[in-house]
Design a protein around this motif. Structure first.
Motif, PDB file in Angstrom:
ATOM      1  N   ALA A 188       0.514  -1.274  -0.084  1.00  0.00           N
ATOM      2  CA  ALA A 188      -0.018  -0.001   0.325  1.00  0.00           C
ATOM      3  C   ALA A 188       1.121   1.293   0.299  1.00  0.00           C
ATOM      4  N   VAL A 189       0.558   2.340  -0.825  1.00  0.00           N
ATOM      5  CA  VAL A 189       0.995   3.419  -0.786  1.00  0.00           C
ATOM      6  C   VAL A 189       1.301   3.443   0.420  1.00  0.00           C
ATOM      7  N   GLN A 190       2.022   5.266   1.052  1.00  0.00           N
ATOM      8  CA  GLN A 190       2.066   5.958   2.135  1.00  0.00           C
ATOM      9  C   GLN A 190       0.492   6.947   1.903  1.00  0.00           C
ATOM     10  N   GLU A 191       0.344   7.203   0.307  1.00  0.00           N
ATOM     11  CA  GLU A 191      -0.067   7.849   0.492  1.00  0.00           C
ATOM     12  C   GLU A 191      -0.993   8.557  -1.048  1.00  0.00           C
ATOM     13  N   LYS A 192      -1.779   8.822  -1.612  1.00  0.00           N
ATOM     14  CA  LYS A 192      -2.764   8.515  -3.003  1.00  0.00           C
ATOM     15  C   LYS A 192      -2.510   9.540  -4.165  1.00  0.00           C
ATOM     16  N   THR A 193      -1.519   9.545  -4.072  1.00  0.00           N
ATOM     17  CA  THR A 193      -1.139  10.970  -5.339  1.00  0.00           C
ATOM     18  C   THR A 193      -2.114  10.373  -6.524  1.00  0.00           C
ATOM     19  N   PHE A 194      -2.191   9.425  -6.984  1.00  0.00           N
ATOM     20  CA  PHE A 194      -3.117   8.954  -8.207  1.00  0.00           C
ATOM     21  C   PHE A 194      -3.468   7.732  -7.553  1.00  0.00           C
ATOM     22  N   ALA A 195      -4.760   7.598  -8.326  1.00  0.00           N
ATOM     23  CA  ALA A 195      -5.979   6.373  -7.330  1.00  0.00           C
ATOM     24  C   ALA A 195      -6.340   5.783  -8.700  1.00  0.00           C
ATOM     25  N   GLY A 196      -5.338   4.739  -8.470  1.00  0.00           N
ATOM     26  CA  GLY A 196      -6.007   3.315 -10.073  1.00  0.00           C
ATOM     27  C   GLY A 196      -7.439   3.185  -9.924  1.00  0.00           C
ATOM     28  N   SER A 197      -8.721   3.714  -9.163  1.00  0.00           N
ATOM     29  CA  SER A 197      -9.959   3.540  -9.867  1.00  0.00           C
ATOM     30  C   SER A 197      -9.947   4.843  -9.848  1.00  0.00           C
ATOM     31  N   SER A 198      -9.203   5.661 -10.610  1.00  0.00           N
ATOM     32  CA  SER A 198      -9.697   6.560 -11.665  1.00  0.00           C
ATOM     33  C   SER A 198      -9.098   6.167 -13.082  1.00  0.00           C
ATOM     34  N   GLY A 199      -8.667   4.689 -13.367  1.00  0.00           N
ATOM     35  CA  GLY A 199      -8.185   4.806 -14.830  1.00  0.00           C
ATOM     36  C   GLY A 199      -8.959   4.560 -15.934  1.00  0.00           C
ATOM     37  N   ASN A 200     -10.703   4.436 -15.475  1.00  0.00           N
ATOM     38  CA  ASN A 200     -11.350   4.800 -16.788  1.00  0.00           C
ATOM     39  C   ASN A 200     -11.387   4.138 -17.443  1.00  0.00           C
ATOM     40  N   SER A 201     -10.684   2.839 -17.674  1.00  0.00           N
ATOM     41  CA  SER A 201     -10.422   2.325 -19.120  1.00  0.00           C
ATOM     42  C   SER A 201      -8.973   3.129 -19.810  1.00  0.00           C
ATOM     43  N   ARG A 202      -8.231   3.658 -19.405  1.00  0.00           N
ATOM     44  CA  ARG A 202      -7.595   4.810 -20.219  1.00  0.00           C
ATOM     45  C   ARG A 202      -5.907   3.703 -19.842  1.00  0.00           C
ATOM     46  N   THR A 203      -4.649   3.967 -21.128  1.00  0.00           N
ATOM     47  CA  THR A 203      -4.050   3.113 -20.983  1.00  0.00           C
ATOM     48  C   THR A 203      -3.019   3.674 -19.916  1.00  0.00           C
ATOM     49  N   ILE A 204      -2.868   3.091 -18.859  1.00  0.00           N
ATOM     50  CA  ILE A 204      -1.946   3.879 -18.073  1.00  0.00           C
ATOM     51  C   ILE A 204      -0.545   2.246 -17.756  1.00  0.00           C
ATOM     52  N   MET A 205       0.159   3.065 -17.747  1.00  0.00           N
ATOM     53  CA  MET A 205       1.745   2.175 -18.040  1.00  0.00           C
ATOM     54  C   MET A 205       2.592   2.568 -16.383  1.00  0.00           C
ATOM     55  N   TYR A 206       3.382   1.573 -16.012  1.00  0.00           N
ATOM     56  CA  TYR A 206       4.522   1.245 -14.980  1.00  0.00           C
ATOM     57  C   TYR A 206       5.826   1.365 -16.224  1.00  0.00           C
ATOM     58  N   ILE A 207       7.235   2.293 -15.878  1.00  0.00           N
ATOM     59  CA  ILE A 207       8.047   2.155 -16.931  1.00  0.00           C
ATOM     60  C   ILE A 207       8.893   2.300 -16.118  1.00  0.00           C
ATOM     61  N   THR A 208      10.046   1.364 -15.911  1.00  0.00           N
ATOM     62  CA  THR A 208      11.114   0.832 -14.855  1.00  0.00           C
ATOM     63  C   THR A 208      12.473   0.612 -16.090  1.00  0.00           C
ATOM     64  N   GLU A 209      13.682   0.607 -15.184  1.00  0.00           N
ATOM     65  CA  GLU A 209      14.361  -0.260 -16.188  1.00  0.00           C
ATOM     66  C   GLU A 209      14.832  -1.119 -17.202  1.00  0.00           C
ATOM     67  N   ARG A 210      13.783  -1.828 -15.664  1.00  0.00           N
ATOM     68  CA  ARG A 210      14.260  -3.343 -16.299  1.00  0.00           C
ATOM     69  C   ARG A 210      12.732  -4.082 -16.171  1.00  0.00           C
ATOM     70  N   ALA A 211      12.075  -3.350 -16.035  1.00  0.00           N
ATOM     71  CA  ALA A 211      10.335  -3.581 -16.237  1.00  0.00           C
ATOM     72  C   ALA A 211       9.178  -2.987 -16.897  1.00  0.00           C
ATOM     73  N   VAL A 212       8.123  -3.417 -17.522  1.00  0.00           N
ATOM     74  CA  VAL A 212       7.447  -2.352 -18.284  1.00  0.00           C
ATOM     75  C   VAL A 212       5.934  -2.902 -17.246  1.00  0.00           C
ATOM     76  N   PHE A 213       5.224  -2.556 -16.452  1.00  0.00           N
ATOM     77  CA  PHE A 213       3.969  -2.838 -16.347  1.00  0.00           C
ATOM     78  C   PHE A 213       2.305  -1.892 -16.721  1.00  0.00           C
ATOM     79  N   ARG A 214       1.485  -2.138 -16.383  1.00  0.00           N
ATOM     80  CA  ARG A 214       0.467  -1.893 -17.501  1.00  0.00           C
ATOM     81  C   ARG A 214      -0.746  -1.827 -16.113  1.00  0.00           C
ATOM     82  N   LEU A 215      -1.483  -0.670 -16.124  1.00  0.00           N
ATOM     83  CA  LEU A 215      -3.137  -0.811 -15.042  1.00  0.00           C
ATOM     84  C   LEU A 215      -3.704  -2.103 -15.862  1.00  0.00           C
TER      85      LEU A 215
END
Length: 571
Positions: A490-517
């Motif tokens: 769990a994050v310490q504070e929600k600056t972005f809420a995953g619940s606001s994704g609304n079927s948009r393309t949302i990705m998390y890009i690091t140097e070793r891996a790429v994720f998506r919501l």
């Protein structure tokens, strides 16, 4: 609210008059005594300089308990002489005291210059801000419970100032729902001394919205421009941004307050073309001329860069490519996600800044990148956004607009792709960038942008604190793992809420891996609900079971994981 009859010192008036009369025409022919008296009176009226004063005289007009707003953004456009004068007067006589400050983003160098001059106990007792990373003194007051403090989205602060100017009740918007500024979470309140609610949940037209309530008035605006005439009209020809200065001036003026503008030069009446004037003299009460050492374009360096103001355009080949390291890999991978021509893109502070460099140096690797329009929440359209102390401004911008107008555009979904940072990510795809161990800079424009962009990329290294990597022969080599985990239960504070994704393309890009919501309901065949993080790609040379899963507090969804594009690991 203050004594508008206070006049400039005689010495200042004499010096400025001498400056403007030094190039006067040759003396006229002798006149009669009566004619001489009439000519003298006419000349005095023509050079009326009643708005000119020193910074010390301006600071003396600020009353105790006032709500004050100031110009600037991150490291750009600071009215440094005015801020210094307020602090010097407070240190000398204890006034003004108990000020309330409202600002979208602090302006300073993170080492005491700029807005940090106001971060003294007793000088300020309440804060409403979007981001204060370059004025860490305010954070010390917040942590020590010395001030009341609310952190709310940068764009909302901008609109609050505009609403004070217009006499409106405050912004009514979906921005902030589900995040820490939602009153069902923290309401943006930063410490135990802060008890008043400035954010409320309301229902309107069948929709749930947040109502942000600004101060009833803004008493003082300390602003900055380039040139001012003797009527107080101010132009911005050497400034890199407009920010919120017009709305700040209107808010203070309409509140019956004080508007003071720091400039680098005074010009004669009629010198400034109307289209060049950003602050009309009717709104300006005092003009202060600043010495060059207290009127830097940005805190990056004392010099002036005409490519930031629009005076010149700098050749893009002068931008050096990024070295092939983790920042370059992340920025490169993010650039490849520009997937449509003529996209309008927003780049956040820090790691996302590298995407601008990649667009400038490697756009040939993505057919859509060359036509992109990069923007900043401060108000720049086009060009290559600056980084560090210049964040918010842009080299070779095609257009500069006020911050509030840019936020209007963002809130309506104008951004096709946003690239933002990430400090923590949890199993539901929530992101924290505003409050984490060792830092509490605030949300800035992160919430305004992340809840409205059509496509969203969060970028950052996989771990933090001592991470050492190398890119060798097209593969990623991890020399030393970071001490800090970023993928948490769990994050310490929600600056972005995953619940606001609304079927948009949302990705998390690091140097070793790429994720998506992704939706858990989709993944579980209709059960579960909520959102989850799915692993999409891993870097060449990276072992999922060794270098990824053991360093996450949750297990991501995995289906057909592929390799990150090899081009991201090439020179």
């Amino acid at each position: 609210m203050y004594d508008k009859e206070v006049v400039p010192s005689a010495a200042l008036r004499l010096r400025l008059l001498q400056q403007h009369l030094s190039a006067a025409a040759p003396p006229p022919l002798p006149l009669t005594c009566a004619a001489t008296k009439a000519a003298t009176n006419a000349a005095a009226a023509a050079v009326d300089d009643s708005k000119l004063c020193t910074a010390e005289e301006a600071a003396a007009l600020i009353p105790d308990g006032a709500w004050l707003t100031f110009a600037g953004f991150v490291g750009t456009g600071c009215p440094e002489l005015l801020l210094n004068a307020v602090r010097e007067r407070f240190d000398a006589c204890g006034a003004p005291s108990r000020l309330g400050l409202i600002f979208a983003a602090s302006v300073g160098n993170s080492k005491g210059r700029g807005a940090d001059q106001l971060s003294a106990e007793g000088l300020v007792d309440r804060l409403i801000y979007g981001w204060t990373g370059t004025a860490p003194g305010f954070l010390k007051l917040v942590r020590e419970n010395k001030v009341q403090a609310w952190n709310i989205p940068l764009g909302i602060v901008s609109h609050m100032i505009r609403d004070v100017a217009a006499g409106r009740a405050g912004p009514l918007t979906k921005v902030g729902l589900g995040t820490f500024v939602d009153p069902r979470e923290k309401g943006g309140k930063l410490n135990s001394r802060t008890t008043r609610d400035v954010v409320k949940v309301v229902q309107l037209g069948g929709k749930e919205l947040l109502w942000y309530q600004p101060p009833a008035k803004i008493d003082v605006a300390l602003l900055r421009g380039t040139s001012a005439d003797l009527d107080g009209n101010v132009s911005f020809e050497r400034e890199a941004l407009f920010c919120d200065q017009l709305n700040q001036a209107m808010a203070a003026h309409n509140s019956g307050g004080l508007v003071v503008v720091q400039v680098e030069r005074i010009v004669e009446r009629g010198t400034l073309p109307p289209r060049a004037v950003h602050l009309p003299g009717a709104l300006v009460d005092r003009i202060v001329v600043a010495p060059p050492e207290l009127h830097w374009q940005s805190f990056r360096e004392p010099g002036y860069d005409g490519s930031l103001s629009g005076e010149i355009r700098t050749p893009l080949h002068s931008i050096a490519p990024l070295p092939v390291d983790e920042r370059r890999v992340i920025a490169h991978r993010a650039m490849l996600e520009i997937d449509r021509p003529n996209s309008i893109v927003n780049l956040g502070v820090g790691m996302p800044e590298g995407v601008a460099v990649m667009v400038a140096t490697h756009s040939h690797q993505n057919k859509h990148a060359a036509s992109v329009t990069l923007t900043t929440e401060a108000g720049a359209f086009g060009g290559i956004p600056g980084g560090g102390m210049r964040f918010g401004s842009s080299h070779n911008a095609s257009c500069l607009v006020p911050t509030a107008s840019q936020i209007d555009f963002y809130a309506g979904g104008g951004v096709d792709l946003a690239v933002l940072g990430m400090a923590e990510v949890d199993a539901s795809g929530n992101v924290n960038v505003s409050n984490f161990p060792g830092r509490m800079p605030g949300c800035g424009g992160f919430i305004d942008i992340s809840q409205n962009a059509k496509k969203l990329l969060f970028v950052g290294t996989f771990t933090g604190g001592g991470l050492k990597l190398a890119v060798e022969a097209g593969k990623l080599a991890i020399r030393q793992e970071g001490r800090l985990r970023k993928f948490k239960t769990a994050v310490q504070e929600k600056t972005f809420a995953g619940s606001s994704g609304n079927s948009r393309t949302i990705m998390y890009i690091t140097e070793r891996a790429v994720f998506r919501l992704t939706s858990q309901q989709q993944q579980q065949g209709g059960g579960g609900g909520g959102h989850a993080v799915e692993l999409l790609e891993v870097a060449p040379g990276v072992d999922i079971d060794k270098d990824i899963l053991p360093l996450m507090d949750f297990r991501p969804i995995m289906r057909g994981v592929r390799q990150m594009p090899a081009i991201c690991f090439q020179p």
